[in-house]
Design a protein around this motif. Sequence first.
Motif, PDB file in Angstrom:
ATOM      1  N   ALA A  21      -2.202  -4.010   4.968  1.00  0.00           N
ATOM      2  CA  ALA A  21      -1.543  -3.672   3.706  1.00  0.00           C
ATOM      3  C   ALA A  21      -0.039  -3.533   3.897  1.00  0.00           C
ATOM      4  O   ALA A  21       0.753  -3.962   3.047  1.00  0.00           O
ATOM      5  N   ASN A  22       0.364  -2.949   5.009  1.00  0.00           N
ATOM      6  CA  ASN A  22       1.780  -2.856   5.350  1.00  0.00           C
ATOM      7  C   ASN A  22       2.388  -4.255   5.475  1.00  0.00           C
ATOM      8  O   ASN A  22       3.466  -4.536   4.955  1.00  0.00           O
ATOM      9  N   LEU A  82       1.685   5.329   4.012  1.00  0.00           N
ATOM     10  CA  LEU A  82       1.254   4.160   3.250  1.00  0.00           C
ATOM     11  C   LEU A  82       1.215   4.457   1.759  1.00  0.00           C
ATOM     12  O   LEU A  82       1.619   3.628   0.930  1.00  0.00           O
ATOM     13  N   SER A  85       4.719   4.491   0.447  1.00  0.00           N
ATOM     14  CA  SER A  85       5.195   3.118   0.336  1.00  0.00           C
ATOM     15  C   SER A  85       4.695   2.466  -0.950  1.00  0.00           C
ATOM     16  O   SER A  85       5.452   1.794  -1.660  1.00  0.00           O
ATOM     17  N   GLY A  86       3.418   2.673  -1.271  1.00  0.00           N
ATOM     18  CA  GLY A  86       2.859   2.114  -2.501  1.00  0.00           C
ATOM     19  C   GLY A  86       3.571   2.637  -3.736  1.00  0.00           C
ATOM     20  O   GLY A  86       3.860   1.877  -4.675  1.00  0.00           O
ATOM     21  N   ALA A 113       6.162   2.704   5.146  1.00  0.00           N
ATOM     22  CA  ALA A 113       4.993   1.960   5.616  1.00  0.00           C
ATOM     23  C   ALA A 113       4.896   1.889   7.130  1.00  0.00           C
ATOM     24  O   ALA A 113       3.799   1.715   7.680  1.00  0.00           O
ATOM     25  N   ALA A 175      -1.598  -0.858  -1.109  1.00  0.00           N
ATOM     26  CA  ALA A 175      -1.189   0.270  -0.268  1.00  0.00           C
ATOM     27  C   ALA A 175      -1.796   1.577  -0.761  1.00  0.00           C
ATOM     28  O   ALA A 175      -2.278   2.402   0.040  1.00  0.00           O
TER      29      ALA A 175
END
Length: 393
Positions: A21-22, A82, A85-86, A113, A175
């Motif tokens: 996902a990162n 994470l 980050s999303g 991330a 994320a």
Amino acid sequence: MPVKPPRRWLILILGLLAQAANCVFAFGIPFLVPTLLASEGLSLTQAGMLVAAPSIGFVATLILWGAAADAFGERLIMALGLGSSGVVIAFAAVATRDLAAQFVLFLLAGACASSVNAASGRVVMGWFDATERGFAMGVRQTAQPLGMGLAGLTLPPIADEWGLRAALWFPAGLALVVAGLVAVLVIDPPRESAGDTDTSAPAVSPYRGSTLWRLHGASALLVVPQFAVSAFAPVYLVTVQHWDAVRAGWFLAGVQVFGALGRIGAGYWSDRVGSRFRPIRQIACASAAVMLLVALGDVSWPWLVVVGLTLAAVITVSPNGLGFTAAAELAGREWSGRAMGVQNTIQTMTSATTPPVLGLVIVSGGGYVAAFCVAAVFPAVAVVLVPARTSSG
């Protein structure tokens, strides 16, 4: 580790998904460059700034996140970084079209991330003992080609159909979903594990000796042939070998699959022989040889170039997981997050400088054959730099 809980495989999958996902965001922005140029009205230089922003944030915080994982545990750091980050990516999708603001948001998303890198490595290291750890880390290292492939399949068509803002919602949503799964399903490994001495905390900093520094240096040198292939193979096949761009793209996408399998195979190999350094050293020898094979093909037969690039795409990426595994084992459980953060930072910085340096070799008159020969020197030096043995062999 006396007990091998079955849930460790689920945790490995979640670590893989978090890393992937990162990568969808960090390595997916280049796929959106045509949209940035056409619909956002950016110049190529401005688009390049946005492409670079996640990597800048990523490198800046790797070691800090590794230290946080050492101190506070893997699940919290993975989910927090994470998930943050999303949220930042989602904000970038709706908040502003200002270039400077977008750059800052992309940089911040990359900085958040990067928590996944050290934390997911730590959680895998903690739940898998020395007989399975190389294989498990090899599986985790397939996240990069998986994330890049997923980004290539999803982001361009979303951007073509609904625009840049809609495309950003995909890595943002991914994320957030994976962060939620990590928060619910991941369990931090025990901080102490009797009988698993290769990851017990050392009495002093592992950086007081030379072994860990030598491993970091050798791993950085081994990045050079990897990025020589990834950066220059597409343009080389099209401009020198006169391939069609689509054909070259499909060829390189196909060998990425074998590269991912090579990482897993190298990890399994290290488990079987009870050593991380011995396979790294032998793969370094093979990397130097295969880059010379590509150079030979450049001045002889086109089919030899294809063979050489196919082998290089597999061999040069194979030691990635071994380096992270060895770094964590050398550092011990209390230092492994920081050690993997340093490992990733040095490798990322090397990967960023490799294309411009080799590009200078090419345009200065040496051509591709000189660049491939130069790339062969670095793994040859790594053979000497790799330490004699780890605590596991």
